[in-house]
Enzyme design. Sequence first.
Site, PDB file in Angstrom:
ATOM      1  N   ARG A  89      49.756  11.674   3.772  1.00 33.30           N
ATOM      2  CA  ARG A  89      51.081  10.506   3.330  1.00 33.30           C
ATOM      3  C   ARG A  89      51.592  10.923   1.997  1.00 33.30           C
ATOM      4  NH1 ARG A  89      48.875   6.026   4.979  1.00 33.30           N
ATOM      5  NH2 ARG A  89      49.964   5.940   6.917  1.00 33.30           N
ATOM      6  N   ALA A  90      50.750  11.150   1.120  1.00 36.38           N
ATOM      7  CA  ALA A  90      51.092  11.564  -0.342  1.00 36.38           C
ATOM      8  C   ALA A  90      52.208  12.644  -0.347  1.00 36.38           C
ATOM      9  CB  ALA A  90      50.123  11.729  -1.011  1.00 36.38           C
TER      10      ALA A  90
END
Length: 710
Positions: free
Chosen positions: A275-276
């Site tokens: 997700r980062a």
Amino acid sequence: MTTTYPFSAIVGMDGLRLALLLNAVSPAVGGVLVRGEKGTAKSTAVRAIASLLPEVDVVAGCRFSCDPAAPDPSCPDGPHEPDTGEARPARMVELPVGASEDRLVGALDIERALSDGVKAFEPGLLADAHRGVLYVDEVNLLHDHLIDLLLDAAAMGASYVEREGVSVRHAARFLLVGTMNPEEGELRPQLLDRFGLTVEVAASRDTDERVEVVRRRLAYDEDPEGFAARWAADEDALRERIAAARALLPGVRLGDRALRQIAAVCAGFEVDGMRADIVTARTATALAAWAGRTDVRTEDVRGAALLALPHRRRRAPFDAPGLDEDKLDEILRRFEEDDPEPDPDPGPEGPDDGPDGSGPEGPGGADDPGGRPEGGAGDGTREQAPPAAPEPEPSVPDQRTAEHEPAGGEAEGNGGTGGGAAGGERAAVGAAEPFRTRRLDVPGLGEGAAGRRSRARTAHGRTTGARRPRGALSALHLTATVRAAAPHQRARGRRGPGLLVRRDDLREAVREGREGNLVLFVVDASGSMAARKRMSAIKGAVLSLLLDAYQRRDKVGLITFRGADAELALPPTSSVDAAAVRLERLPTGGRTPLAAGLLKARDVLRVERLRDPSRRPLLVVVTDGRATEARRSGGATPVERAGRAARMLAGDGIASVVVDCESGPVRLGLAGALARELRGTPVTLDELRADSVTALVRDVRTVSTSRRAA
């Protein structure tokens, strides 16, 4: 109508303003979490951004704000007729901390669903916020299940309401903004990760900036409309720039080189999951569009990482979120050396000099009319880089072990042999490595805040029975409802297949889950505990219990006693991190006023019972059981006074555990005697470990049961 403080009149807080603007340009970034101390005008800044969002076209009369160009096919108010659109401002919806699940996601009329088969749905706040802003103040104080629902809707762009097989779905796409004061408790790392960006804010220490904040705030309070009129041109310029960036965004090119930079940064900081990387890529793209460019540069990647990665670098519950900018620059520098290919010709400069939005045409820039300084929410705040997590102080071996300490605790005047301050105080020692502890729970069945410690009746959990609804029906017990309605069908004139249900027939499910408790630590910091090796082990044990309290969603408080009195080192709070910091800094030395510590605990618990009556307390006393204080002429001994205080706590029905810290070949068993006076459970440091063979939880329940029987 209340006039909102203008966004362009904000002083400082560059990072916060930029994060909000990037989400306005690209809602796909995933929202903003604003962390800051009290009084930093986080709420003012968030409310100000809503007025800058472009108007939205909605289907006239639709409660779910459907886009007339592409209406939601599953909209509960659909199907919609063509050519029924109208324009309205984007909404700013606030979610209160005490909101119920039905208020957030909406509610079904169960009675009509059972009797008529009609999905009568009352929209919640998620529907109101669709295509606008959903603002959650004090997001860290929301119940976990509400946060889960909120973030699931933000991630999926839709809200689902399920009630006993009846379901409703509607679109829910919004700009999610949460604010929190870390002193009041942290969000779980899993929930932190669901916010796209995070920003730390703190009050400015610059005198001129603080003066300007006060000047503007007073001017706004005196004449809100006039103040807003003076900033109207700047607000219009920001609206136009947001609209231009939105229009440019689809044409921004995120090249392979920029993607590789993003991957190198995320891998270099060892963030979990992917997700980062995705959020950083979206943020870098939005930064390029905000700067008026169609290509993503290295400075965009760097600016995106500073906003998207700090809260994803948190490796343990007590680690402070943050990002090492030197390390970030080093990763990007190494990437440039490995891949020296220059960026494409950027062409003419865009309307921004850099990724911080502080260029000549940015909000509050050099060309700001009247030379107004840039600023933050009208309360004089500015962004500060979060501090790096402090390294734990190493535990230094001490030649004077616990076995060599005086049996009765340190006498007056000899507590200063450790080279500390006056009065026998010794410097704080670091905590030993924390470990996984056994669960200490409060006996009986509570009805407190949702958590993971003691048994309680909760809104979520296994169903154990049914009852008549108390207020609005939230969890239908279908079998009990049918059983209550069945005997009356003939009398009600039932003719068809449908079941005739009345309000009195409805039954709600009674569920049992786990609650969070108030865990109040009473820690002996006197000279009898001051051997460095032993105090390090004790701090490690308390730190382990704090970690357990963090995971079980407890409130915690910390009382220490030493010298002549006891001190409330940390009032009951949800911030377990704050308790860990206070514990780490705890000095030791002096006499052992055990009675004062117990009486202080009784006073704190009495006040908390009035403030939060549904949260049951658990008292954890960490001591070797010794009591040494100045004896009053003709009065009781320190041990007798401690016993009397313990019996008062037992009479109040307080569940307690005594962590016995006594060590050495000769043991007096004083902690065990204290536990008997408290009608609590004694446990050694070794028995506190989860891998111990002692059945600690069973012992706590057994002693508490016998106490009630007595």
